[in-house]
Design an enzyme around this catalytic site. Structure first.
Site, mmCIF file in Angstrom:
data_model
loop_
_atom_site.group_PDB
_atom_site.id
_atom_site.type_symbol
_atom_site.label_atom_id
_atom_site.label_comp_id
_atom_site.label_asym_id
_atom_site.label_seq_id
_atom_site.Cartn_x
_atom_site.Cartn_y
_atom_site.Cartn_z
ATOM 1 N N CYS A 118 0.841 -1.203 0.000
ATOM 2 C CA CYS A 118 0.000 0.000 0.000
ATOM 3 C C CYS A 118 0.878 1.255 0.000
ATOM 4 O O CYS A 118 1.462 1.605 -1.020
ATOM 5 C CB CYS A 118 -0.970 -0.028 1.165
ATOM 6 S SG CYS A 118 -2.325 1.179 0.997
ATOM 7 N N HIS A 142 -2.945 -5.006 1.612
ATOM 8 C CA HIS A 142 -2.281 -5.242 2.896
ATOM 9 C C HIS A 142 -2.306 -6.731 3.266
ATOM 10 O O HIS A 142 -3.168 -7.159 4.036
ATOM 11 C CB HIS A 142 -3.003 -4.478 4.015
ATOM 12 C CG HIS A 142 -2.918 -2.998 3.936
ATOM 13 N ND1 HIS A 142 -2.015 -2.266 4.668
ATOM 14 C CD2 HIS A 142 -3.644 -2.099 3.227
ATOM 15 C CE1 HIS A 142 -2.186 -0.976 4.427
ATOM 16 N NE2 HIS A 142 -3.167 -0.848 3.545
ATOM 17 N N GLU A 160 -0.377 -8.064 5.306
ATOM 18 C CA GLU A 160 0.042 -8.144 6.705
ATOM 19 C C GLU A 160 -1.131 -8.185 7.674
ATOM 20 O O GLU A 160 -0.956 -8.570 8.834
ATOM 21 C CB GLU A 160 0.974 -6.971 7.055
ATOM 22 C CG GLU A 160 0.321 -5.612 7.146
ATOM 23 C CD GLU A 160 0.226 -4.874 5.826
ATOM 24 O OE1 GLU A 160 -0.059 -3.668 5.848
ATOM 25 O OE2 GLU A 160 0.417 -5.523 4.773
#
Length: 203
Positions: A88, A182, A184
């Site tokens: 991002c 994302h 993560e």
């Protein structure tokens, strides 16, 4: 949670810890058997095998790079072949050109792409969707898009790994990987495993 096989070569992966989803990236690489370390100072760049630039606020990160004296040493390490992954805001930071950015927002120029900030809309327009990624087995990965950029154009040598809404959202050039979304925060570790494999292959 999708748990791919851990990388066979232990590596030290730095996460640029100026702002953003730092802890989430640290947790992801450590689940895959790598050592995750925070990177805030230039000297810390010398102790890592790869660097992740997290999601967050790209304009804030850009200013903090200068405040912490990180821009020039980081640019030099990237030019010298340091493997890097940006999610991002990290994609925006690694790009060569930024559309709809602040005039004082300077990208690192590590991957030859033009990105558009907030291309998918503002915070209220955040969404999740599945993204097929070249080089990742096991079906599409979950894409969490939060004020996400997309890639407007790519240069020679850049490979598009995945797209959404007709625009590239996952790209790679050599040892540099970037995604608009994302991973993560999705719980799926396959994008991080792809990056660790890239770091291992880079030696």
């Amino acid at each position: 949670m999708n748990r791919p096989t851990p990388t066979t070569l232990p590596r030290t992966i730095g996460v640029l810890a100026l702002q953003g989803d730092v802890r989430e990236h640290i947790a992801a690489v450590e689940q895959l058997g790598a050592a995750g370390v925070l990177v805030r100072r230039p000297a810390e760049l010398d102790r890592i095998d790869g660097l992740i630039i997290p999601g967050g606020e790209s304009t804030t990160m850009s200013r903090l790079l200068d405040i912490f004296g990180m821009r020039e040493p980081l640019t030099a390490r990237l030019a010298d072949g340091l493997p890097a992954y940006g999610s991002c805001a990290g994609m925006i930071m690694l790009a060569t050109r930024i559309l709809d950015g602040r005039p004082d927002q300077l990208p690192l120029g590590a991957i030859d792409i033009t990105v558009r900030r907030n291309a998918f809309g503002r915070q209220v327009d955040s969404f999740e969707g599945s993204v097929e990624i070249v080089g990742i087995d096991g079906g599409p990965v979950p894409g969490v898009f939060i004020r996400a950029p997309w890639v407007e154009s790519i240069g020679a040598g850049v490979e598009v790994l995945g797209s959404a809404a007709g625009h590239p959202v996952a790209v790679r050039q050599g040892v540099v990987l970037a995604t608009s979304f994302h991973p993560e925060i999705s719980g799926d570790l396959r994008v991080h495993q792809l990056f660790l494999n890239m770091v291992a292959a880079a030696g």
